[in-house]
Design an enzyme around this catalytic site. Structure first.
Site, PDB file in Angstrom:
ATOM      1  N   GLU A 368       0.817  -1.221   0.000  1.00 29.19           N
ATOM      2  CA  GLU A 368       0.000   0.000   0.000  1.00 29.19           C
ATOM      3  C   GLU A 368       0.850   1.269   0.000  1.00 29.19           C
ATOM      4  OE1 GLU A 368      -3.414   0.323   2.464  1.00 29.19           O
ATOM      5  OE2 GLU A 368      -4.209  -1.650   1.901  1.00 29.19           O
ATOM      6  N   HIS A 645      -1.903  -1.564  10.441  1.00 27.87           N
ATOM      7  CA  HIS A 645      -1.408  -2.940  10.431  1.00 27.87           C
ATOM      8  C   HIS A 645      -0.189  -3.060  11.341  1.00 27.87           C
ATOM      9  CE1 HIS A 645      -3.441  -4.889   6.815  1.00 27.87           C
ATOM     10  NE2 HIS A 645      -3.913  -3.656   6.814  1.00 27.87           N
TER      11      HIS A 645
END
Length: 661
Positions: A368, A645
């Site tokens: 990402e 995350h």
């Protein structure tokens, strides 16, 4: 295979691309700012709650018409730029390979010689993280913001964690289990000393944590030191190791006087570097409040309780000459049982929740990294530690994939070892919002050493990001099938060896990435039983649907990212060490029959959270006489407050036996 150092084959196409993007960017930036102003994060909501005059609401009322007017004015230019930009993507290369040009900090060639002299093998450390570097308006839907600043801070934290000195503690008497943790509040401090060797009394294996001061609190300090000859940063190619001997005298207790005597002994003999401004004082208050933007930074005042340190039983002396005397750091011994679980009878390797990225991190896979400007900032920071980086991976427009792609794959790879080959493939079956990104897989071949017979020792690393939408199990299984096929093709096409005359010896084959399914949810049964897990081993997994008891989820609850309990690496580490803390701040697998009430939701929690970020390795296809084993596995909290995350890290030991092949 040729590595692409620029996105286009010639400068003319590069100029056309830059020109077209220059026409598009104002419209893109204004739209991003306009949408972002209506999607506040919980951090911003709390700040605005203290604003009695509603100043922010007034700003939105004033700026929205201005943004709209400028956006409309920029649309014709953006349309022209798009018509020029889109066909250029058919000539665009799938990635950009960047190598550090500064030869004073380049050490990839030096690393290759390390294994040539060693006959017993070598360990390699891998890291993986989803960093959520989307355009700011989209990142806000994950409750993170300020993508450009986050990219720079993420890179700074990673390189500081990886380049810190590694402390090894050798314990003479592991039988004593009583110890005063308070007396270990300062094993090493920035002050210097005359004596080179010290012995610290203790009777239990301990984990060491330290605060590395190689970067100070300013963002440009490392660059300034480089201009002065690089005196402020260690040579990343060296193994910065401090060895401390601990024996079992005095019933395992260490007095404060003895502790003070050890302070400053981690520096090598010679004049110590003067303290950098702002580093002279270190707060001893556990709840010290940091400056805004500094939470969790390695050079913040709060000390971490953790480090990936090797704790081994044996005799030894303090070899202070191996420590770089230009480092300023603080080390402290904490209770091992609360941080690190070492080699249980049922587990052959170490596992822990760590507040730092592992020292001497060799390879890093990120997902990402969608925003191109953020990717450049991140690359600039990572290049202070990693010599080789592959970024801006993916395709745009309609090139190579079935649907139109607005953003790249978001994959980024960084390595201390030379990259020999690289290849990228785009998943053609993306659905929904995921189809707008060129999600795929990046395959890399790296050289990690050579034998005395000049045979290259290589490794294979794959980085991927699968379909994210819940319920798309069939799509993810198809992508896992493609991942295996592409990897097999890549290995065949890049191999220069034959069975009879091997020119290359394969040391490891690792897959890293965000697979967007966990091993506990009932909805993910298809992925859990995929054939990938018969060829590759997951260190956290017992079998389909069952993780090991120490494995925790890697997906954080976005709503709690800025809570005081978890907004720093140390705080997040402490919370995740308790089962109740994990239930409050991790996303959990939910059974299909769960109640909609909060009480029912809590009752349906399963496992230790959704672990969707994976690190897999295989023993297939490697050199037959070698053995690959996991040494350490870590869940890392160093990026607390910067992404939703948890990064993960794995250290593999490649054992070659007593003799070289």
């Amino acid at each position: 295979m040729v590595l692409y150092t620029s996105p286009f084959p010639n400068s003319f196409l590069s100029f056309l691309h830059s020109f077209s993007w220059g026409l598009i960017f104002p419209c893109y930036w204004l739209a991003d700012r306009l949408v972002g102003s209506f999607v506040p994060t919980t951090y911003e909501k709390r700040q605005r709650a203290d604003d009695p005059c509603y100043f922010h609401a007034l700003c939105i009322i004033i700026t929205t018409p201005i943004y709209l007017a400028l956006l409309v004015a920029s649309l014709p230019f953006a349309l022209i730029g798009f018509l020029l930009w889109s066909p250029l993507q058919s000539a665009r290369r799938p990635y950009i390979y960047s190598r550090l040009e500064d030869k004073n900090h380049a050490n990839g060639a030096t690393l290759l010689t390390e294994w040539k002299a060693a006959g017993s093998g070598k360990s390699f450390c891998f890291g993986s993280a989803n960093v959520c570097l989307l355009p700011d308006s989209l990142a806000r839907f994950n409750n993170v913001f300020n993508t450009q600043a986050r990219a720079k801070e993420i890179g700074r934290r990673i390189r500081n964690g990886a380049s810190r000195p590694q402390i090894k503690i050798y314990i003479d008497s592991p039988t004593n289990t009583s110890i005063s943790a308070a007396s270990f509040s300062s094993l090493v401090s920035p002050q210097g000393g005359d004596n080179a060797n010290r012995t610290v009394n203790a009777g239990i294996k301990r984990t060491t944590s330290m605060e590395y001061k190689g970067d100070n609190s300013g963002s440009n300090n490392s660059e300034e030191r480089e201009d002065k000859g690089g005196s402020g940063e260690p040579n990343e190619g060296e193994e910065n190791t401090c060895i401390v001997r601990i024996n079992g005298e005095d019933n395992g207790h260490v007095s404060d006087t003895e502790t003070d005597n050890v302070n400053g002994q981690a520096h090598a003999s010679g004049p110590a570097e003067p303290s950098l401004e702002g580093d002279a004082e270190i707060s001893k208050t556990p709840n010290h409040k940091q400056k805004e933007g500094d939470s969790g930074s390695l050079d913040s005042c709060s000390a971490s309780r953790e480090s990936l340190v090797k704790v081994r039983v044996g005799d030894g002396t303090v070899d202070q000459s191996t420590v770089n005397n230009k480092l300023l750091y603080k080390a402290s011994i904490m209770k091992k049982t609360s941080v690190r679980k070492k080699k249980h009878t049922d587990e052959p390797f170490d596992h822990e929740i760590s507040a730092f990225f592992p020292a001497n991190l060799d390879f890093l896979c990120l997902q990402e990294v969608f925003d191109k400007r953020a990717a450049e900032k991140l690359k600039e920071q990572l290049h202070h530690y990693f010599e080789y980086i592959v970024y801006d991976v993916g395709v745009y427009s309609c090139h190579s994939c079935c649907s139109f792609k607005f953003v790249n794959s978001g994959l980024l790879f960084a390595s201390r070892y030379p990259v020999m080959d690289a290849a990228y493939h785009c998943y053609p079956n993306g659905r929904g919002m995921d189809s707008l990104a060129s999600k795929g897989a990046l395959f890399l071949k790296v050289q990690v050493g050579s034998t005395p017979q000049d045979q290259r020792i290589v490794g294979y690393i794959s980085c991927t990001h699968l379909q994210a939408i819940a319920g798309d199990t069939t799509v993810r299984c198809e992508q896992l099938d493609m991942l295996q096929d592409w990897l097999s093709e890549f290995r065949k096409s890049t191999s220069s060896s034959s069975t009879a005359n091997p020119e290359e010896l394969v040391a490891f084959d690792v897959i890293c990435g965000d697979l967007n399914f966990d091993n506990c949810s009932s909805e993910d049964k298809l992925e859990q039983q995929h054939s990938l897990f018969t060829h590759y081993k997951d260190p956290c997994r017992i079998g389909p649907g069952e993780d090991k008891p120490w494995a925790i989820g890697t997906l954080l609850d976005p709503e709690g990212l800025y809570d005081e309990e978890v907004c720093t690496p140390d705080n997040l580490q402490k919370v995740l060490e308790s089962e109740e803390g994990r239930k409050g701040y991790l996303v959990y697998p939910i059974s299909k029959n769960h109640s909609s009430s909060q009480k029912g939701r809590k009752a349906s929690l399963k496992g230790n959270g959704r672990r969707i970020d994976y690190m897999l390795y295989t023993e297939e296809g490697l050199y037959l006489e070698w053995k690959v084993e996991v040494e350490e596995f870590s869940f890392i909290t160093q990026l607390a407050g910067l992404t939703d995350h948890l990064p993960v890290a794995m250290r593999l030991m490649v054992s070659t036996g007593e003799d070289d092949p």
